[in-house]
Design a protein around this motif. Structure first.
Motif, short mmCIF file in Angstrom:
data_model
loop_
_atom_site.label_atom_id
_atom_site.label_comp_id
_atom_site.label_asym_id
_atom_site.label_seq_id
_atom_site.Cartn_x
_atom_site.Cartn_y
_atom_site.Cartn_z
N PRO A 25 17.03 -15.60 26.57
CA PRO A 25 16.26 -14.93 27.62
C PRO A 25 16.77 -15.29 29.01
N PRO A 26 16.43 -14.48 30.02
CA PRO A 26 16.93 -14.74 31.39
C PRO A 26 16.37 -16.00 32.03
N TYR A 27 15.24 -16.52 31.51
CA TYR A 27 14.64 -17.72 32.08
C TYR A 27 14.42 -18.79 31.01
N SER A 28 15.39 -18.95 30.14
CA SER A 28 15.28 -19.94 29.07
C SER A 28 16.65 -20.28 28.52
N LEU A 29 16.78 -21.52 28.02
CA LEU A 29 18.01 -21.96 27.35
C LEU A 29 17.80 -22.04 25.84
N THR A 30 16.84 -21.29 25.34
CA THR A 30 16.57 -21.23 23.91
C THR A 30 17.29 -20.03 23.31
N LEU A 31 18.16 -20.29 22.35
CA LEU A 31 18.93 -19.21 21.75
C LEU A 31 18.06 -18.32 20.87
N LYS A 32 18.36 -17.04 20.88
CA LYS A 32 17.76 -16.12 19.91
C LYS A 32 18.24 -16.52 18.52
N ASN A 33 17.35 -16.47 17.54
CA ASN A 33 17.72 -16.79 16.16
C ASN A 33 17.90 -15.53 15.34
N TRP A 34 18.91 -15.56 14.46
CA TRP A 34 19.09 -14.55 13.43
C TRP A 34 18.93 -15.25 12.08
N CYS A 35 18.31 -14.60 11.14
CA CYS A 35 18.01 -15.23 9.86
C CYS A 35 18.83 -14.60 8.73
N PHE A 36 19.32 -15.47 7.82
CA PHE A 36 20.20 -15.05 6.74
C PHE A 36 19.73 -15.67 5.42
N PRO A 37 20.10 -15.06 4.29
CA PRO A 37 19.61 -15.54 2.99
C PRO A 37 19.99 -16.98 2.65
N VAL A 38 21.21 -17.39 2.97
CA VAL A 38 21.69 -18.72 2.58
C VAL A 38 21.58 -19.72 3.72
N ALA A 39 22.02 -19.32 4.90
CA ALA A 39 22.09 -20.25 6.03
C ALA A 39 20.75 -20.46 6.72
N GLY A 40 19.77 -19.64 6.43
CA GLY A 40 18.51 -19.74 7.15
C GLY A 40 18.65 -19.11 8.53
N CYS A 41 17.82 -19.52 9.46
CA CYS A 41 17.84 -18.96 10.82
C CYS A 41 18.78 -19.80 11.69
N VAL A 42 19.71 -19.13 12.35
CA VAL A 42 20.70 -19.81 13.19
C VAL A 42 20.77 -19.11 14.54
N GLY A 43 21.30 -19.81 15.52
CA GLY A 43 21.33 -19.30 16.88
C GLY A 43 22.56 -18.48 17.20
N TYR A 44 23.13 -17.79 16.24
CA TYR A 44 24.30 -16.95 16.47
C TYR A 44 24.41 -15.92 15.36
N ARG A 45 25.23 -14.91 15.60
CA ARG A 45 25.49 -13.89 14.59
C ARG A 45 26.99 -13.63 14.61
N GLY A 46 27.65 -13.85 13.46
CA GLY A 46 29.09 -13.80 13.39
C GLY A 46 29.63 -12.47 12.89
N TYR A 47 30.77 -12.08 13.45
CA TYR A 47 31.44 -10.83 13.07
C TYR A 47 32.93 -11.10 12.87
N TYR A 48 33.50 -10.45 11.87
CA TYR A 48 34.93 -10.57 11.64
C TYR A 48 35.73 -9.61 12.52
N ASP A 49 35.04 -8.73 13.21
CA ASP A 49 35.69 -7.77 14.10
C ASP A 49 35.16 -7.98 15.51
N GLU A 50 36.04 -8.21 16.47
CA GLU A 50 35.61 -8.51 17.83
C GLU A 50 34.85 -7.35 18.46
N ALA A 51 35.28 -6.12 18.19
CA ALA A 51 34.60 -4.96 18.77
C ALA A 51 33.16 -4.87 18.27
N ALA A 52 32.94 -5.18 16.99
CA ALA A 52 31.59 -5.15 16.45
C ALA A 52 30.73 -6.23 17.10
N ALA A 53 31.32 -7.39 17.36
CA ALA A 53 30.58 -8.47 18.02
C ALA A 53 30.19 -8.04 19.44
N LYS A 54 31.10 -7.41 20.14
CA LYS A 54 30.79 -6.96 21.50
C LYS A 54 29.70 -5.88 21.49
#
Length: 379
Positions: A100-129
């Motif tokens: 958020p614009p007034y916080s240093l708390t990362l948005k969480n994304w949740c996954f079946p194995v890893a649980g909720c993490v503060g990032y979302r990974g992509y193998y393609d840079e354009a998709a990440a952007k």
């Protein structure tokens, strides 16, 4: 054949994910399968006359580092990092982070194995952007950064494990050791849903282990090279930590509590301006090819980048103190980390680490006091 087991795991993830994220999980599965297909055992690369001698030297070094991880750091002895893949791109994945614009708390994304993490990974840079742009449209500050390696947490060791990658094999010796130690540390333990705990723990292992490698195994030239590299990194991390603290104070200020956002924006801008000015002074002092290594990071710095860096740094002192408290004994250290990891809440885990740090500081103060008293008596 090495890709078939990964595909089975991928199919399971797709079934768990539901329709909403089907496309995302498919790119994750197919991206990892691509890496596994590209991987070949290190001896095959070493026997190939077409492979350059510098690459062969790095692969041989990586195998020495791998053995050191097992014999000296008590890290897992399994197939991981005994194969190598040339990805022909600059990153293994690209991570998206948002805050958020007034916080240093990362948005969480949740996954079946890893649980909720503060990032979302992509193998393609354009998709990440594209994902970063979507999060920006929701009012979040975002960043996309390249990731040279990631861990499958030991789940894929039966299929060949995590390979060495072209994205980091060319790193200086000290950094190559650290990245292998970091990723193997994730295979020792992982707490679903606690990114800061996981990354700070692995960072502590890599720092302690990397220092041991340089002390015991590296050449004088490698130690000197690493010392120059690490001195700049430590200075930059200290600057970033001070800025995170300044931003946290801004977001917790009386103005923020009173919803006086123009005043908060002004203080935030002042903190960011100070960060960039201090970086410019640091950069002017640095010499060598890495002088501008952090230029792009600084230019794009925002809440998301600072929060992401904090995930790798914030709890490291607690883990380092815990290692010292356990007599620098790796099995005892891992056992204690597992005990803390099993605590039910983040708050309890952080309190346990703070306790470890406090105990160590108290013991060190007692030792210094005794030394001082002994000195007085001797005088």
């Amino acid at each position: 054949m090495r890709a078939a087991p990964a595909f089975a795991l991928a199919a399971g993830l797709l079934l768990l994910s539901g329709c909403a994220d089907l496309g995302y999980y498919w790119q994750s599965a197919s991206g990892h399968i691509g890496i596994m297909r590209a991987a070949k055992p290190v001896p095959e690369w070493l026997a190939d006359p077409a492979v350059s001698e510098p690459l062969k030297a790095k692969l041989e070094l990586a195998q020495r580092i791998r053995r050191f991880a097992v014999t000296e750091l008590a890290l897992p002895d399994n197939p991981s990092y005994t194969a190598y893949a040339d990805l022909r791109r600059r990153a293994a994945v690209w991570n998206v982070v948002a805050a958020p614009p007034y916080s240093l708390t990362l948005k969480n994304w949740c996954f079946p194995v890893a649980g909720c993490v503060g990032y979302r990974g992509y193998y393609d840079e354009a998709a990440a952007k594209a994902e970063a742009e979507a999060q920006s449209a929701k009012g979040l500050e975002t960043a996309v950064y390249p990731v040279p390696a990631y861990s499958t947490l030991g789940w894929m060791n039966w299929a060949g494990g995590d390979p060495l990658l072209s994205t980091f094999i060319g790193y200086p010796e000290g950094e190559l050791a650290r990245i292998v130690f970091h990723e193997l540390a994730h295979q020792v333990l992982y707490v679903p849903g606690d990114t800061v705990f996981n990354e700070s723990y692995a960072t502590a292992v890599e720092r302690i282990g990397g220092a041991l490698w340089l002390q015991r195994e590296a050449s004088d030239a490698a130690r000197s090279e690493y010392a120059r590299f690490d001195a700049q990194r430590q200075q930059f991390r200290a600057l970033a930590l001070n800025t995170r603290r300044a931003l946290s104070q801004v977001y917790e200020s009386a103005q923020a509590k009173a919803d006086d956002w123009p005043a908060v924006d002004a203080m935030k801008k002042a903190a960011m301006d100070d960060f960039r000015e201090r970086y410019a002074r640091l950069r002017a002092e640095w010499l060598g090819p890495r002088q501008g290594a952090y230029d792009l990071w600084v230019a794009r710095a925002n809440n998301a980048t600072f929060a992401a860096q904090g995930a790798y740094d914030d709890l490291v002192p607690g883990f380092e103190a815990l290692f010292e408290r356990e007599g620098r004994n790796w099995p005892r250290f891992y056992k204690e980390v597992r005990r803390i990891a099993a605590l039910p809440t983040m708050e309890e885990r952080r309190h346990a680490l703070q306790t470890a740090t406090g105990i160590l500081q108290t013991n060190n103060n007692s030792i210094r006091k005794n030394q001082d008293n002994h000195g007085d008596h001797g005088a």
